[in-house]
Scaffold this motif. Sequence first.
Motif, PDB file in Angstrom:
ATOM      1  N   SER A  32     -10.137  35.534  19.013  1.00 47.90           N
ATOM      2  CA  SER A  32      -9.717  35.655  19.905  1.00 47.90           C
ATOM      3  C   SER A  32      -7.674  34.820  18.936  1.00 47.90           C
ATOM      4  O   SER A  32      -8.163  34.386  18.148  1.00 47.90           O
ATOM      5  CB  SER A  32      -9.153  34.965  21.399  1.00 47.90           C
ATOM      6  OG  SER A  32      -8.349  35.220  21.868  1.00 47.90           O
ATOM      7  N   PHE A  33      -6.203  35.601  19.485  1.00 51.86           N
ATOM      8  CA  PHE A  33      -5.547  35.015  18.534  1.00 51.86           C
ATOM      9  C   PHE A  33      -4.559  34.213  19.931  1.00 51.86           C
ATOM     10  O   PHE A  33      -3.389  33.785  19.717  1.00 51.86           O
ATOM     11  CB  PHE A  33      -4.559  36.041  17.970  1.00 51.86           C
ATOM     12  CG  PHE A  33      -5.337  36.453  16.920  1.00 51.86           C
ATOM     13  CD1 PHE A  33      -5.034  35.816  15.796  1.00 51.86           C
ATOM     14  CD2 PHE A  33      -5.421  37.728  16.908  1.00 51.86           C
ATOM     15  CE1 PHE A  33      -6.002  36.575  14.857  1.00 51.86           C
ATOM     16  CE2 PHE A  33      -6.193  38.321  15.692  1.00 51.86           C
ATOM     17  CZ  PHE A  33      -6.541  38.028  14.693  1.00 51.86           C
ATOM     18  N   ASP A  34      -5.462  33.855  21.033  1.00 48.74           N
ATOM     19  CA  ASP A  34      -4.635  33.326  22.256  1.00 48.74           C
ATOM     20  C   ASP A  34      -5.072  31.310  21.707  1.00 48.74           C
ATOM     21  O   ASP A  34      -5.765  30.635  22.538  1.00 48.74           O
ATOM     22  CB  ASP A  34      -4.919  33.925  23.285  1.00 48.74           C
ATOM     23  CG  ASP A  34      -4.609  32.940  24.774  1.00 48.74           C
ATOM     24  OD1 ASP A  34      -3.418  32.161  24.620  1.00 48.74           O
ATOM     25  OD2 ASP A  34      -5.111  32.791  25.850  1.00 48.74           O
ATOM     26  N   THR A  35      -4.430  31.209  20.864  1.00 49.69           N
ATOM     27  CA  THR A  35      -4.708  29.868  20.593  1.00 49.69           C
ATOM     28  C   THR A  35      -3.382  29.123  19.677  1.00 49.69           C
ATOM     29  O   THR A  35      -3.150  29.913  18.574  1.00 49.69           O
ATOM     30  CB  THR A  35      -6.194  29.530  19.816  1.00 49.69           C
ATOM     31  OG1 THR A  35      -6.123  28.156  19.457  1.00 49.69           O
ATOM     32  CG2 THR A  35      -6.004  30.456  18.291  1.00 49.69           C
ATOM     33  N   LYS A  36      -3.173  27.648  19.358  1.00 50.40           N
ATOM     34  CA  LYS A  36      -2.396  27.220  18.206  1.00 50.40           C
ATOM     35  C   LYS A  36      -2.680  26.736  17.466  1.00 50.40           C
ATOM     36  O   LYS A  36      -2.366  25.948  16.250  1.00 50.40           O
ATOM     37  CB  LYS A  36      -1.798  26.228  19.089  1.00 50.40           C
ATOM     38  CG  LYS A  36      -0.996  26.365  20.635  1.00 50.40           C
ATOM     39  CD  LYS A  36       0.130  25.389  21.202  1.00 50.40           C
ATOM     40  CE  LYS A  36       0.514  26.514  21.963  1.00 50.40           C
ATOM     41  NZ  LYS A  36       1.595  25.425  22.980  1.00 50.40           N
TER      42      LYS A  36
END
Length: 281
Positions: A32-36
């Motif tokens: 997932s690219f929902d991260t920093k």
Amino acid sequence: MKVLVPATTTNLGAGFDVFGLALDLFNEVEFSFDTKETTIESTGKYASDLKDHNLFFEVFRFFERKTGYRVPPVRIKQTCNIPVSSGLGSSAAVIVAALHIANEGTGRNLSREDLMKLAVELEGHPDNVVPAFTGGLVVCYQNGSHLDFEKFEIDLSLTFLVPNFPVCTNEMRKILPEKVPFEDAVFNIKNSCQFLAKIAAGKIKEALKYVGDRLHQNYRINDNKKMKEFVEAILSKNPEYWFVSGSGPSVCSNINDFEGIPYLKDVLKLRVNNRGMIVSE
């Protein structure tokens, strides 16, 4: 999102750096690219055998250099079902998964063929990574940047004996000679051609009579004391056929009696996977 990348076995004896086969054993990689911040977690049967996750980061940096696209932070959870450093394509599975993730994160600008070429350049030879993408039995040709291959879909089950010690592919390649005896080269040409002819004729089991090799296996076996003992014990069972999977140490053979084989860790009975990498949302 999830990508499942299959284990692979290569060389199949005589087909050194040319033959590769995808198997129905998969590393499952959710991302997932929902991260920093990029984080990687590994679970599964062989997760404890991993030393680190550096290969993912190496692939991302390679992708960025080659394409000019920046891979965004990604959260990765990998389920390790493929034995690590055992000649069944665990590194190739990471390379293929990481390239797919990088392509997804940067807008899907590269085709599967583009990703395969990157994977081959990174891996150094095509016989592991190409069947991981395509599935089936793949006959690979690489000359510089030129890559060509043909895929055969076959129905076959194979038994792999996995020992409890790893080997390093790069180290195994270093021990191979630059020159081989003429008769050994001819032996391998005859076997690899006959193997492929039987496959093309649909005589799958007959093809396994022609996995004998003189170009690479003996050098790898004799260089490692444990590997030599492992293979000699397998040969004492009088198998109809056998070959070292990739650079080893796993061995494919049709024996059913595993008593007394030293270092034996797992016996994997695997069918050919004709589908290759599986992508799901």
